[in-house]
Structure formats: C-alpha cells, structure tokens
Design a protein around this motif. Structure first.
Motif, PDB file in Angstrom:
ATOM      1  N   GLU A  70       2.774  -2.331  -1.669  1.00  0.00           N
ATOM      2  CA  GLU A  70       1.968  -3.017  -2.608  1.00  0.00           C
ATOM      3  C   GLU A  70       1.168  -4.148  -1.809  1.00  0.00           C
ATOM      4  N   VAL A  71       1.260  -3.614  -0.591  1.00  0.00           N
ATOM      5  CA  VAL A  71       0.469  -4.836   0.564  1.00  0.00           C
ATOM      6  C   VAL A  71      -0.990  -5.283   0.021  1.00  0.00           C
ATOM      7  N   GLU A  72      -1.658  -4.089  -0.514  1.00  0.00           N
ATOM      8  CA  GLU A  72      -3.169  -4.251  -0.835  1.00  0.00           C
ATOM      9  C   GLU A  72      -3.199  -5.234  -2.269  1.00  0.00           C
ATOM     10  N   GLN A  73      -2.090  -5.288  -2.971  1.00  0.00           N
ATOM     11  CA  GLN A  73      -1.835  -5.990  -4.172  1.00  0.00           C
ATOM     12  C   GLN A  73      -1.643  -7.552  -3.976  1.00  0.00           C
ATOM     13  N   ILE A  74      -1.287  -7.872  -2.989  1.00  0.00           N
ATOM     14  CA  ILE A  74      -0.786  -9.259  -2.819  1.00  0.00           C
ATOM     15  C   ILE A  74      -2.052 -10.092  -2.375  1.00  0.00           C
ATOM     16  N   THR A  75      -2.216 -11.158  -3.346  1.00  0.00           N
ATOM     17  CA  THR A  75      -3.261 -12.015  -3.186  1.00  0.00           C
ATOM     18  C   THR A  75      -2.714 -13.400  -2.638  1.00  0.00           C
ATOM     19  N   ALA A  76      -3.558 -14.411  -2.380  1.00  0.00           N
ATOM     20  CA  ALA A  76      -3.232 -15.708  -2.135  1.00  0.00           C
ATOM     21  C   ALA A  76      -2.588 -16.356  -3.190  1.00  0.00           C
ATOM     22  N   ARG A  77      -2.551 -15.967  -4.339  1.00  0.00           N
ATOM     23  CA  ARG A  77      -2.038 -16.730  -5.823  1.00  0.00           C
ATOM     24  C   ARG A  77      -0.550 -16.142  -5.606  1.00  0.00           C
ATOM     25  N   HIS A  78      -0.090 -15.023  -5.110  1.00  0.00           N
ATOM     26  CA  HIS A  78       1.151 -14.922  -5.252  1.00  0.00           C
ATOM     27  C   HIS A  78       2.146 -16.073  -4.396  1.00  0.00           C
ATOM     28  N   GLY A  79       3.476 -16.391  -4.748  1.00  0.00           N
ATOM     29  CA  GLY A  79       4.190 -17.321  -4.115  1.00  0.00           C
ATOM     30  C   GLY A  79       3.780 -18.783  -4.553  1.00  0.00           C
ATOM     31  N   GLU A  80       4.709 -19.703  -4.735  1.00  0.00           N
ATOM     32  CA  GLU A  80       4.708 -20.700  -5.189  1.00  0.00           C
ATOM     33  C   GLU A  80       4.478 -21.776  -3.853  1.00  0.00           C
ATOM     34  N   VAL A  81       5.284 -21.468  -2.802  1.00  0.00           N
ATOM     35  CA  VAL A  81       4.922 -22.388  -1.551  1.00  0.00           C
ATOM     36  C   VAL A  81       4.421 -21.803  -0.400  1.00  0.00           C
ATOM     37  N   LEU A  82       4.593 -20.382  -0.256  1.00  0.00           N
ATOM     38  CA  LEU A  82       4.160 -19.501   0.454  1.00  0.00           C
ATOM     39  C   LEU A  82       3.325 -18.444   0.031  1.00  0.00           C
TER      40      LEU A  82
END
Length: 228
Positions: free
Chosen positions: A169-181
């Motif tokens: 799902e690498v193409e689905q990862i956005t900058a909004r994923h993750g709380e601190v990272l």
C-alpha cells in the motif's frame, strides 16, 4: 572577527562534540562559513542541505553521505532544525530513506530509523525566509535520546507505516498518516524511481520515500528542553 579555533578532526567524545556545538551558538552562518572555508550560496533554493553540511564540517563529522550516523564513532546523529522567532520548527525533519523492499522480519528494534534517532545532536538555526541566509544565527545545541513515551510514539507510527509498505500500500501512504512520523516521496524528480511492492505482491517501480519527523514532535521536544 576572532577565529573559532575549532579542533581539527572528529570529536573524541560526546562532551567534546557538545562543547564544539556550544562554541557555534550565537554565530551567523556566514561567520561559520568563513571560518571553515566553505562558499555560502545566496539562498537555499538549490542548496537545501547546505546548512547541515556547513555544521557537519565545523563539528568534524565523518559520515558524509554514508548511511550511518554523522558521528558514527560516538553513535550520534546531527540534525539541524530551522526555527522561527518563537523557537518553533518551520518544517518537518528528514531522518532516513524508508525501505520499500526486503522488509520481512524487520522489527522496530533493528530498524535504521530507530538507530538514527537513538542519539541526536539537535542544532536549531534561524530559518525565517525574511532573514538573509548570511545573517541567520545558530542556536544552542541539544543532545537528545528519545524517552519511553517518545519512543513508543515513534514505534507505533513506524509499525503502521511499515505494515502499509509490506502489504503493498505504499502508493496509498500520505503525509497525513502517522501522529509524529510521516513518509513522503524523496526524489530529485519524478523520473527517479525505485523498486517497491504492489497490492498483489508484484514488483512495481515507485518514487523513493523518506521518513520525516512531524513538526508537532520536534516542537514539543524543543519546547520541553528549552522551556519555550
């Protein structure tokens, strides 16, 4: 201007590294560039990594572009962080490239990200664009290791993001994923592709990705240690 007289060669201990970093606090980037003999660009548009390279040189870092800590013999990574007039970070902080293949069996304990963040020398630098590059001042250094709470936050995000990569799902990862990272594309241009894994486990070509610390993480870290 009185010469800094920084010792030549890499520092031999954490204490010596911190002493050298404290000698730089309060100086402008042009003063340091002049003293270490590095040509200063007019701005950072084409030289985004120049401030980090300048301070690495001034402090005697040895890693260069190798994928290890900047002061590998001390186990310390150097991170410059541009701040505003209130001491708050102006941008996210790049940590390391995110591995997109060969991740089976990889754990947080053995991850490159954890290794890079295990001991960090943070050096804040004035970064507001209204300030000419030459006059921007270097702040007081901070030698830091994540406490239990910080490490738990980083580990949670790392595990969530790495799960997405492993599941194709690498193409689905956005900058909004993750709380601190967060994970973001890190490439000179859109043609610089690297190997990844697609949804059905098939090999794909995709943009290289990097791990970045979000501003809320670094802002809290600086605020706590400098009592902002």
């Amino acid at each position: 201007m009185t010469p800094l007289l920084l010792p030549a060669g890499p520092p031999e201990s954490e204490a010596e590294l911190l002493t050298r970093a404290r000698l730089l606090a309060g100086l402008t980037l042009s003063e340091v560039a002049e003293q270490v003999g590095i040509v200063q660009p007019r701005d950072l548009k084409r030289d985004k990594g120049w401030v980090g390279m300048l301070l690495e040189t001034a402090l005697g870092a040895s890693a260069g572009s190798k994928p290890e800590q900047d002061f590998a013999h001390l186990g310390v990574e150097l991170k410059t962080i541009p701040i505003d007039s209130q001491g708050k970070p102006l941008e996210t902080t790049f940590v390391c490239v995110a591995p997109l293949t060969g991740n089976s069996g990889l754990t947080w304990q053995r991850s490159h990200l954890r290794h890079k963040l295990s001991r960090v020398l943070w050096i804040p630098v004035e970064g507001e664009r209204t300030l000419p590059l030459a006059t921007r001042r270097i702040g007081s250094p901070l030698l830091w290791s994540p406490n239990a709470e910080e490490e738990a936050e980083l580990r949670r995000d790392w595990e969530e993001l790495m799960d997405m990569i492993v599941l194709g799902e690498v193409e689905q990862i956005t900058a909004r994923h993750g709380e601190v990272l967060q994970i973001r594309p890190k490439a000179a241009n859109s043609r610089a592709l690297t190997a990844g894994t697609g949804k059905d486990g098939q090999p794909i070509m995709t943009l290289p990705r990097g791990f970045y610390l979000k501003k809320r993480f670094t802002a809290a870290l600086l605020a706590r240690h400098f009592l902002l």
